[in-house]
Design an enzyme around this catalytic site. Structure first.
Site, short mmCIF file in Angstrom:
data_model
loop_
_atom_site.label_atom_id
_atom_site.label_comp_id
_atom_site.label_asym_id
_atom_site.label_seq_id
_atom_site.Cartn_x
_atom_site.Cartn_y
_atom_site.Cartn_z
N GLU A 44 0.82 -1.22 0.00
CA GLU A 44 0.00 0.00 0.00
C GLU A 44 0.86 1.27 0.00
O GLU A 44 0.33 2.38 -0.13
CB GLU A 44 -0.93 0.02 1.21
N TYR B 287 -15.76 26.66 2.45
CA TYR B 287 -15.63 25.22 2.20
C TYR B 287 -14.55 24.91 1.16
O TYR B 287 -13.98 23.81 1.17
CB TYR B 287 -16.97 24.57 1.83
N GLU C 121 -7.64 6.04 10.77
CA GLU C 121 -7.90 6.71 12.06
C GLU C 121 -6.93 7.88 12.27
O GLU C 121 -7.33 8.95 12.75
CB GLU C 121 -7.74 5.73 13.22
N LYS D 198 -12.55 4.47 2.75
CA LYS D 198 -11.50 3.89 1.89
C LYS D 198 -12.21 2.82 1.06
O LYS D 198 -12.25 1.64 1.43
CB LYS D 198 -10.40 3.29 2.79
#
Ligand SMILES: Nc1nc2c(c(=O)[nH]1)N=C([C@H](O)[C@@H](O)CO)CN2
Length: 129
Positions: free
Chosen positions: A29, A61, A81, A106
């Site tokens: 990854e 934004y 996290e 994800k």
């Protein structure tokens, strides 16, 4: 999305902010970027911006989205996290908001699932008197 008590009762939101980032615990990854998708809610008081019609008094934004993508792409993170926590912390630090709620997905992580991810809500820590 969860809404805890906040002195700001309005919300600026971003839905489905999609970007590539280096994320994941496994060695493979770390070789390429993967797609992440973010939904975000920031508590705010929209009345000053509404009364003045002035972007400078709004929780912008576009600026929020730019900060998020720059942060996510600044370095590799193993866990979503960790990235979710950093996003919430940076938004509370850099924008006039009391509370940030976010869902970070994800979508390609578990092929059998439509998506996986985390949902968190963080509030600005007010100094205790
Ligand atoms: N709670 C989490 N579980 C898992 C994470 C994560 O970031 N948070 N990450 C992985 C792997 O990187 C996975 O996405 C590879 O497919 C596994 N579980």
């Amino acid at each position: 999305m969860h809404k805890a008590t906040s002195k700001f009762e309005d919300t600026v939101f971003i839905e489905g902010l999609s970007f590539l980032a280096s994320i994941g615990v496994f060695d493979w990854e770390k070789q390429f970027e993967q797609k992440l998708v973010l939904d975000l809610e920031l508590s705010t008081d929209t009345r000053p911006a509404a009364a003045s019609d002035d972007l400078n008094l709004a929780l912008n934004y576009a600026a929020v989205s730019e900060l998020v993508i720059n942060l996510a792409q600044s370095q590799h993170h193993d866990l979503i996290e960790t990235l979710a926590e950093k996003i919430a912390s940076q938004l509370l630090h850099n924008f006039n908001t009391q509370q940030v709620s976010l869902t970070l997905r994800k979508p390609s992580a578990v092929p059998a699932a439509a998506s996986v991810g985390v949902k968190i809500t963080r509030q600005r820590q007010e100094p205790t008197l």
